[in-house]
Design a protein around this motif. Structure first.
Motif, PDB file in Angstrom:
ATOM      1  N   VAL A 235       0.707  -1.145   0.032  1.00 41.13           N
ATOM      2  CA  VAL A 235      -0.051  -0.163   0.084  1.00 41.13           C
ATOM      3  C   VAL A 235       0.796   1.189  -0.147  1.00 41.13           C
ATOM      4  O   VAL A 235       2.009   1.220   0.514  1.00 41.13           O
ATOM      5  CB  VAL A 235      -0.908   0.059   1.159  1.00 41.13           C
ATOM      6  N   GLY A 236       0.252   2.441  -0.461  1.00 42.24           N
ATOM      7  CA  GLY A 236       0.782   3.426  -0.585  1.00 42.24           C
ATOM      8  C   GLY A 236       1.379   4.210   0.911  1.00 42.24           C
ATOM      9  O   GLY A 236       0.556   3.739   1.620  1.00 42.24           O
ATOM     10  N   PHE A 237       1.872   5.405   0.820  1.00 46.07           N
ATOM     11  CA  PHE A 237       2.094   6.086   2.118  1.00 46.07           C
ATOM     12  C   PHE A 237       0.975   6.454   2.659  1.00 46.07           C
ATOM     13  O   PHE A 237       0.365   6.495   3.894  1.00 46.07           O
ATOM     14  CB  PHE A 237       3.039   7.062   2.071  1.00 46.07           C
ATOM     15  N   PHE A 238       0.077   7.134   2.108  1.00 46.32           N
ATOM     16  CA  PHE A 238      -1.110   7.959   2.508  1.00 46.32           C
ATOM     17  C   PHE A 238      -2.373   6.613   2.773  1.00 46.32           C
ATOM     18  O   PHE A 238      -3.101   6.868   3.770  1.00 46.32           O
ATOM     19  CB  PHE A 238      -1.755   8.716   1.524  1.00 46.32           C
ATOM     20  N   GLN A 239      -2.235   5.674   1.989  1.00 44.58           N
ATOM     21  CA  GLN A 239      -3.126   4.412   2.457  1.00 44.58           C
ATOM     22  C   GLN A 239      -2.832   3.914   3.745  1.00 44.58           C
ATOM     23  O   GLN A 239      -3.640   3.084   4.266  1.00 44.58           O
ATOM     24  CB  GLN A 239      -2.929   3.389   1.014  1.00 44.58           C
ATOM     25  N   SER A 240      -1.684   4.110   4.053  1.00 47.52           N
ATOM     26  CA  SER A 240      -1.083   3.351   5.436  1.00 47.52           C
ATOM     27  C   SER A 240      -1.893   3.844   6.549  1.00 47.52           C
ATOM     28  O   SER A 240      -2.198   3.441   7.494  1.00 47.52           O
ATOM     29  CB  SER A 240       0.459   3.618   5.622  1.00 47.52           C
ATOM     30  N   TYR A 241      -2.477   5.013   6.371  1.00 37.94           N
ATOM     31  CA  TYR A 241      -3.217   5.830   7.549  1.00 37.94           C
ATOM     32  C   TYR A 241      -4.354   5.548   7.284  1.00 37.94           C
ATOM     33  O   TYR A 241      -5.072   5.441   8.581  1.00 37.94           O
ATOM     34  CB  TYR A 241      -3.187   7.512   7.276  1.00 37.94           C
ATOM     35  N   LYS A 242      -5.126   4.933   6.298  1.00 40.49           N
ATOM     36  CA  LYS A 242      -6.266   4.425   6.147  1.00 40.49           C
ATOM     37  C   LYS A 242      -6.319   3.050   6.991  1.00 40.49           C
ATOM     38  O   LYS A 242      -7.346   2.813   7.669  1.00 40.49           O
ATOM     39  CB  LYS A 242      -6.924   4.433   4.769  1.00 40.49           C
ATOM     40  N   GLU A 243      -5.365   2.274   6.631  1.00 41.82           N
ATOM     41  CA  GLU A 243      -5.336   0.979   7.510  1.00 41.82           C
ATOM     42  C   GLU A 243      -4.927   1.192   8.845  1.00 41.82           C
ATOM     43  O   GLU A 243      -5.549   0.352   9.700  1.00 41.82           O
ATOM     44  CB  GLU A 243      -4.044   0.282   6.604  1.00 41.82           C
ATOM     45  N   LEU A 244      -4.364   2.292   9.388  1.00 42.76           N
ATOM     46  CA  LEU A 244      -3.998   2.559  10.570  1.00 42.76           C
ATOM     47  C   LEU A 244      -5.636   2.785  11.244  1.00 42.76           C
ATOM     48  O   LEU A 244      -5.748   2.268  12.573  1.00 42.76           O
ATOM     49  CB  LEU A 244      -3.270   3.914  10.652  1.00 42.76           C
ATOM     50  N   PHE A 245      -6.261   3.638  10.802  1.00 37.34           N
ATOM     51  CA  PHE A 245      -7.768   3.854  11.250  1.00 37.34           C
ATOM     52  C   PHE A 245      -8.626   2.544  11.237  1.00 37.34           C
ATOM     53  O   PHE A 245      -8.951   2.202  12.300  1.00 37.34           O
ATOM     54  CB  PHE A 245      -8.378   5.024  10.345  1.00 37.34           C
ATOM     55  N   GLN A 246      -8.270   1.589  10.103  1.00 35.67           N
ATOM     56  CA  GLN A 246      -8.913   0.538  10.355  1.00 35.67           C
ATOM     57  C   GLN A 246      -8.352  -0.291  11.327  1.00 35.67           C
ATOM     58  O   GLN A 246      -9.130  -1.287  12.003  1.00 35.67           O
ATOM     59  CB  GLN A 246      -9.292  -0.381   9.026  1.00 35.67           C
ATOM     60  N   THR A 247      -7.066  -0.451  11.701  1.00 34.73           N
ATOM     61  CA  THR A 247      -6.843  -1.123  12.940  1.00 34.73           C
ATOM     62  C   THR A 247      -7.354  -0.737  14.049  1.00 34.73           C
ATOM     63  O   THR A 247      -7.609  -1.372  14.973  1.00 34.73           O
ATOM     64  CB  THR A 247      -5.085  -1.112  12.708  1.00 34.73           C
ATOM     65  N   ILE A 248      -7.309   0.576  14.235  1.00 35.23           N
ATOM     66  CA  ILE A 248      -7.830   1.153  15.646  1.00 35.23           C
ATOM     67  C   ILE A 248      -9.312   0.696  15.897  1.00 35.23           C
ATOM     68  O   ILE A 248      -9.771   0.334  16.748  1.00 35.23           O
ATOM     69  CB  ILE A 248      -7.872   2.752  15.740  1.00 35.23           C
ATOM     70  N   MET A 249     -10.243   0.818  14.710  1.00 36.53           N
ATOM     71  CA  MET A 249     -11.386   0.320  14.922  1.00 36.53           C
ATOM     72  C   MET A 249     -11.682  -1.137  14.966  1.00 36.53           C
ATOM     73  O   MET A 249     -12.483  -1.620  15.915  1.00 36.53           O
ATOM     74  CB  MET A 249     -11.971   0.711  13.534  1.00 36.53           C
ATOM     75  N   ARG A 250     -10.664  -1.846  14.427  1.00 37.68           N
ATOM     76  CA  ARG A 250     -10.680  -3.275  14.737  1.00 37.68           C
ATOM     77  C   ARG A 250     -10.345  -3.626  16.213  1.00 37.68           C
ATOM     78  O   ARG A 250     -11.050  -4.402  16.694  1.00 37.68           O
ATOM     79  CB  ARG A 250      -9.612  -4.044  13.958  1.00 37.68           C
ATOM     80  N   LEU A 251      -9.506  -2.791  16.835  1.00 37.44           N
ATOM     81  CA  LEU A 251      -9.013  -2.973  17.967  1.00 37.44           C
ATOM     82  C   LEU A 251     -10.265  -2.700  19.149  1.00 37.44           C
ATOM     83  O   LEU A 251     -10.560  -3.314  20.139  1.00 37.44           O
ATOM     84  CB  LEU A 251      -7.942  -2.099  18.611  1.00 37.44           C
TER      85      LEU A 251
END
Length: 438
Positions: A235-251
């Motif tokens: 994934v690209g750099f900015f897409q990584s932030y989207k994944e980060l948000f998804q990780t927080i929601m998963r937690l």
């Protein structure tokens, strides 16, 4: 505090053999070397005795304010970059490579402090170099902490983490003693170096850079590189932030205890940092310590903290990290509370060293707690969040420390602010469900 699911089985390489003695030693030596940046450059020597004390930089007030602003910017940068940096190294399988790159950048920035001459025109450069080094050191630490899970299993993670913390404390002591007796104390130091044109402290920067570099080499030789997860798309750099948000929601949905631990640990770790930040200030201002007394106490305190971190690792593996953290926080509250009502050097020596004894175990077991909670393949991302949450509340203890002094009218009562932060972190930790432990 609710828990939306059962705590996961420990994931710190639960079924693999622990790392070899060489791997564990090499991993710990990175912390030993990194102490030159933390203890020598940013805490006791370069910033405290050169940037903010030398009148050539425009006076203590201006220099301190400039440094504080630069460090606050670095804190925001760490909070923004650390989780994504950890996530991307998990995906790419280049944890060791990025540890090496970030460490090398720290070495270059530290060495570049040699060019900071004692002139007001060089103040901003010095502060920027220290602040930038702090950013890359913390990002390197994300990969370093995640590497702990490559050399430990559920039976050894506590001891190995404690060994690493102890190495950091002792490395700081050795580095401080070397620069003090070889460069700072004598009128003419090694290689004929004198204090003219700030050369004593500029030479300290060169020493620190070499110290960090030399002790970073073993981990690059001993620990194998991680492999990329073939199931994880790039994934690209900015897409990584989207994944980060998804990780927080998963937690939040499935591993809420992990999210709650991140919050509670951020708070009590801020209290632990405040103990070191304001300990020397209190010793001098409220308990009658002289400059020489502070140096001796700093050495003794680091030795005691190292012993505490090392010994607590065995209790961590036996009883779990939560038990160690809770016990340490209670010990800190009791010994810190005693200093509110006692006077004199003797009281600070006794209860100050008790404080140091409990700080090491709390720091070490907080790291292993995160390691036991981390999902396999996402260790870097979790330690990135661990670094970020710690930065998010780093203002809390200093703010309360200052307000308590203003409210009660004496420096000593600033201790109440630190104790309040430790107590809040403890109360938030108590309901958190610890990972399964045998």
């Amino acid at each position: 505090m609710t828990n939306s699911g059962a705590a996961p089985v420990p994931t710190a390489n639960t079924e693999k053999n622990p790392g070899t003695i060489w791997q564990i030693t090499a991993w710990s030596l990175w912390d030993w070397g990194g102490a030159a940046f933390n203890a020598v450059m940013t805490t006791f020597i370069f910033t405290a005795l050169y940037l903010t004390k030398n009148e050539g930089f425009g006076g203590a007030d201006k220099a301190t304010a400039t440094l504080a602003f630069a460090m606050s910017v670095s804190g925001f940068a760490i909070a923004a970059l650390a989780p994504v940096a950890g996530q991307r190294t998990d995906h790419s399988g280049r944890r060791k490579m990025w540890l090496g790159i970030n460490t090398l950048i720290v070495v270059v920035l530290t060495g570049a402090c040699f060019f900071v001459q004692p002139s007001e025109s060089y103040l901003l450069l010095g502060c920027m170099l220290i602040a930038a080094g702090h950013v890359f050191f913390e990002i390197a630490g994300v990969n370093y902490n995640a590497m702990l899970l490559q050399i430990s299993n559920k039976h050894t993670i506590g001891r190995i983490s404690g060994f690493g913390w102890a190495a950091g404390y002792l490395g700081g002591i050795v580095a401080l003693l070397i620069v003090f007796f070889a460069l700072i104390k004598p009128e003419v130091g090694i290689f004929g170096i004198t204090s003219a044109d700030g050369m004593t402290y500029r030479a300290v920067a060169v020493f620190s850079a070499l110290w960090i570099l030399i002790f970073a080499i073993p981990v690059m030789l001993a620990i194998p590189e991680t492999k990329p997860d073939p199931n994880e798309p790039k994934v690209g750099f900015f897409q990584s932030y989207k994944e980060l948000f998804q990780t927080i929601m998963r937690l939040w949905r499935h591993e809420r205890h992990t999210l709650f631990f991140l919050v509670s640990s951020a708070i009590f770790r801020d209290g632990l940092a405040a103990i070191f930040t304001f300990g020397a200030v209190l010793a001098v201002g409220s308990f009658g310590f002289e400059t020489g007394d502070v140096l001796i106490f700093a050495i003794a305190g680091n030795v005691v903290a190292a012993v505490g971190a090392l010994s607590a690792g065995f209790f961590d593996d036996k009883f779990g990290p939560k038990a160690v953290i809770v016990t340490s926080l209670v010990g800190l509250l009791v010994s810190g509370g005693a200093l509110l009502f006692l006077d004199g050097k003797e009281a600070f020596w006794i209860f100050g060293l008790i404080l140091c004894l409990f700080v090491g175990p709390a720091q070490s077991s907080a790291r292993t707690f995160m390691g036991r909670l981390a999902t396999p393949g996402h260790e870097g991302e979790m330690y990135g969040l661990y670094a970020t949450t710690g930065r998010a509340v780093s203002f809390l203890a200093p703010m309360l420390f200052g307000w308590c002094i203003i409210i009660f009218g004496a420096q000593r009562w600033g201790i109440i602010g630190i104790l309040a932060v430790l107590l809040l972190g403890l109360l938030l930790l108590l309901p958190v469900k610890a990972p399964a432990h045998r």
